[in-house]
Design a protein around this motif. Structure first.
Motif, mmCIF file in Angstrom:
data_model
loop_
_atom_site.group_PDB
_atom_site.id
_atom_site.type_symbol
_atom_site.label_atom_id
_atom_site.label_comp_id
_atom_site.label_asym_id
_atom_site.label_seq_id
_atom_site.Cartn_x
_atom_site.Cartn_y
_atom_site.Cartn_z
ATOM 1 N N ASP A 226 -40.046 148.279 47.466
ATOM 2 C CA ASP A 226 -39.356 149.068 48.489
ATOM 3 C C ASP A 226 -38.410 150.104 47.903
ATOM 4 O OD1 ASP A 226 -40.592 147.627 50.575
ATOM 5 O OD2 ASP A 226 -39.140 146.009 50.338
ATOM 6 N N LEU A 227 -38.545 150.377 46.615
ATOM 7 C CA LEU A 227 -37.693 151.354 45.956
ATOM 8 C C LEU A 227 -38.534 152.427 45.274
ATOM 9 C CD1 LEU A 227 -35.091 149.000 44.205
ATOM 10 C CD2 LEU A 227 -34.727 150.358 46.274
ATOM 11 N N ASP A 228 -37.996 153.641 45.277
ATOM 12 C CA ASP A 228 -38.559 154.737 44.496
ATOM 13 C C ASP A 228 -37.590 154.982 43.342
ATOM 14 O OD1 ASP A 228 -39.583 157.048 43.437
ATOM 15 O OD2 ASP A 228 -39.233 158.282 45.218
ATOM 16 N N PHE A 229 -37.992 154.575 42.139
ATOM 17 C CA PHE A 229 -37.145 154.694 40.950
ATOM 18 C C PHE A 229 -37.205 156.150 40.487
ATOM 19 C CE2 PHE A 229 -36.500 152.857 36.370
ATOM 20 C CZ PHE A 229 -35.229 153.413 36.344
ATOM 21 N N VAL A 230 -36.194 156.928 40.884
ATOM 22 C CA VAL A 230 -36.227 158.377 40.725
ATOM 23 C C VAL A 230 -35.943 158.812 39.298
ATOM 24 C CG1 VAL A 230 -35.054 160.526 41.416
ATOM 25 C CG2 VAL A 230 -35.661 158.787 43.133
ATOM 26 N N GLY A 231 -34.994 158.141 38.620
ATOM 27 C CA GLY A 231 -34.668 158.600 37.278
ATOM 28 C C GLY A 231 -33.532 157.846 36.640
ATOM 29 N N VAL A 232 -33.265 158.232 35.378
ATOM 30 C CA VAL A 232 -32.267 157.572 34.536
ATOM 31 C C VAL A 232 -31.318 158.625 33.982
ATOM 32 C CG1 VAL A 232 -31.885 156.177 32.467
ATOM 33 C CG2 VAL A 232 -33.940 155.799 33.860
ATOM 34 N N TRP A 233 -30.034 158.314 34.021
ATOM 35 C CA TRP A 233 -29.031 159.114 33.310
ATOM 36 C C TRP A 233 -28.284 158.201 32.363
ATOM 37 C CZ3 TRP A 233 -23.809 158.292 32.882
ATOM 38 C CH2 TRP A 233 -23.089 159.277 32.183
ATOM 39 N N GLY A 234 -27.969 158.721 31.170
ATOM 40 C CA GLY A 234 -27.168 157.964 30.221
ATOM 41 C C GLY A 234 -26.275 158.880 29.427
ATOM 42 N N ARG A 235 -25.280 158.277 28.794
ATOM 43 C CA ARG A 235 -24.362 159.068 27.974
ATOM 44 C C ARG A 235 -25.038 159.539 26.695
ATOM 45 N NH1 ARG A 235 -19.531 154.946 27.577
ATOM 46 N NH2 ARG A 235 -21.325 153.524 27.492
ATOM 47 N N ARG A 236 -26.192 158.947 26.357
ATOM 48 C CA ARG A 236 -27.004 159.396 25.224
ATOM 49 C C ARG A 236 -28.337 159.913 25.781
ATOM 50 N NH1 ARG A 236 -28.677 155.344 22.135
ATOM 51 N NH2 ARG A 236 -28.208 153.781 23.739
ATOM 52 N N PRO A 237 -28.533 161.217 25.831
ATOM 53 C CA PRO A 237 -29.749 161.766 26.448
ATOM 54 C C PRO A 237 -31.035 161.223 25.844
ATOM 55 C CG PRO A 237 -28.130 163.502 26.101
ATOM 56 C CD PRO A 237 -27.597 162.271 25.416
ATOM 57 N N GLU A 238 -31.038 160.997 24.521
ATOM 58 C CA GLU A 238 -32.267 160.506 23.900
ATOM 59 C C GLU A 238 -32.618 159.107 24.387
ATOM 60 O OE1 GLU A 238 -28.843 159.335 21.245
ATOM 61 O OE2 GLU A 238 -29.428 161.094 22.424
ATOM 62 N N ALA A 239 -31.584 158.281 24.629
ATOM 63 C CA ALA A 239 -31.828 156.935 25.154
ATOM 64 C C ALA A 239 -32.310 156.999 26.596
ATOM 65 C CB ALA A 239 -30.560 156.091 25.044
ATOM 66 N N ALA A 240 -31.774 157.924 27.370
ATOM 67 C CA ALA A 240 -32.216 158.082 28.752
ATOM 68 C C ALA A 240 -33.693 158.478 28.801
ATOM 69 C CB ALA A 240 -31.358 159.128 29.460
ATOM 70 N N LYS A 241 -34.088 159.385 27.920
ATOM 71 C CA LYS A 241 -35.491 159.809 27.904
ATOM 72 C C LYS A 241 -36.403 158.652 27.507
ATOM 73 C CE LYS A 241 -38.679 163.331 26.178
ATOM 74 N NZ LYS A 241 -39.771 162.348 26.119
ATOM 75 N N GLU A 242 -35.982 157.888 26.510
ATOM 76 C CA GLU A 242 -36.801 156.754 26.068
ATOM 77 C C GLU A 242 -36.988 155.734 27.185
ATOM 78 O OE1 GLU A 242 -36.605 153.123 22.782
ATOM 79 O OE2 GLU A 242 -35.253 154.841 22.592
ATOM 80 N N LEU A 243 -35.896 155.404 27.884
ATOM 81 C CA LEU A 243 -35.981 154.410 28.949
ATOM 82 C C LEU A 243 -36.773 154.959 30.131
ATOM 83 C CD1 LEU A 243 -35.118 151.587 29.803
ATOM 84 C CD2 LEU A 243 -33.001 152.569 30.716
ATOM 85 N N ALA A 244 -36.568 156.223 30.464
ATOM 86 C CA ALA A 244 -37.309 156.824 31.569
ATOM 87 C C ALA A 244 -38.806 156.863 31.266
ATOM 88 C CB ALA A 244 -36.781 158.230 31.843
ATOM 89 N N ASP A 245 -39.159 157.242 30.060
ATOM 90 C CA ASP A 245 -40.574 157.285 29.683
ATOM 91 C C ASP A 245 -41.210 155.912 29.768
ATOM 92 O OD1 ASP A 245 -40.369 159.980 29.228
ATOM 93 O OD2 ASP A 245 -40.300 159.838 27.034
#
Length: 293
Positions: free
Chosen positions: A25-44
């Motif tokens: 019942d959720l649309d997981f739209v995206g990730v933000w983090g204080r470390r952009p590279e970590a956010a991209k890794e987790l989002a991918d």
């Protein structure tokens, strides 16, 4: 519900992201983090988008799940609530009363739902036990022990957490113990005593509004062989202990997300909302003052 994740550390990876991406019942739209590279890794990893700007993510969602240190969490949670976004937060809500109250005020001003993930409260069996003991009443005293080996045992993903290093077990596992005791014994009228033990161990004695007293032993530096958590109640009905749950962490997070969806849909506050978490913060601030005295 469109939801975003704020945070990319171990708790975000272990607990939040899998539950968000797997919830029907959720649309997981995206990730933000204080470390952009970590956010991209987790989002991918979860097939979603990495955001460089936290306000851009907040603007794109209906709710946020926060897996950040409490000081950072409180600031961003208040910002998201003022933008009309529902909140799934972690414990502790904040480590100062002022920061915690700012979150609560923002939720009340906008009417958004909030759920704070006190893990034990979202296991089916343990939550049922808590409700049964609250209904039974007549409790004389309680003993709670939350002993971890984060700083003393094998490598833990949380061992290098700066806020845990600074604030210790009082703030990391103290909220878990209080989340079980308060609904059963009533609010804390007085933190009667607080003392240091080995490492970051803290011992508390509490007096509750229902007339009972409780003792808490909290640690992140216990030997691995001594680690574990438990609550024992003694009173007019005898002795009972908090049962272990067969459910896993992912199930508990999903239950918390279900609770957030229900609170947002009905407008009824969840028992583990930001206001309850603020009360936990107030108690811990008092205990911290006694420990530092």
């Amino acid at each position: 519900m469109r939801i975003g994740l704020l945070g990319t550390g171990p708790w975000a990876r272990i607990a939040h992201a899998p539950a968000l991406s797997g919830h029907p019942d959720l649309d997981f739209v995206g990730v933000w983090g204080r470390r952009p590279e970590a956010a991209k890794e987790l989002a991918d990893e979860h097939g979603t988008r990495a955001y460089d700007d936290v306000d851009a993510l907040i603007a794109d969602v209906d709710a946020v799940a926060v897996a950040l240190p409490p000081g950072v969490q409180a600031e961003l949670a208040a910002r998201a609530a003022r933008a009309g976004r529902h909140l799934l937060l972690d414990k502790p809500l904040a480590t100062t009363v002022e920061q915690g109250r700012a979150v609560v005020d923002a939720t009340r001003e906008t009417g958004v739902a909030s759920v704070v993930f006190f893990t034990t409260r979202f296991f089916t069996e343990t939550q049922a036990w808590i409700g049964e003991q609250a209904d039974a009443g007549g409790w004389f005293t309680a003993r709670a022990e939350w002993l971890g080996s984060v700083f003393s045992g094998a490598d833990s993903p949380f061992a290098d957490s700066p806020w845990r290093r600074e604030k210790g077990a009082l703030w990391d596992v103290g909220p878990h113990a209080l989340s079980v005791l308060l609904p059963v014994l009533g609010d804390v009228e007085k933190v009667a005593a607080a003392a240091h033990g080995p490492g970051d161990t803290a011992h508390l004695v509490l007096r509750h509004a229902g007339g009972a007293s409780s003792t808490l032993t909290l640690s992140l530096t216990a030997p691995e062989e001594a680690a574990g958590a438990g609550v024992e109640l003694r009173g007019a009905h005898g002795v009972t202990s908090l049962p272990e749950s067969p459910e896993d962490l992912d199930t508990a997070v999903r239950h918390a997300l279900d609770a957030l969806l229900a609170a947002a849909d009905t407008g009824r506050a969840h028992p583990c909302d930001a206001a309850f978490a603020l009360r936990v913060t107030e108690i811990l601030v008092t205990a911290e003052g006694l420990l530092g005295a």
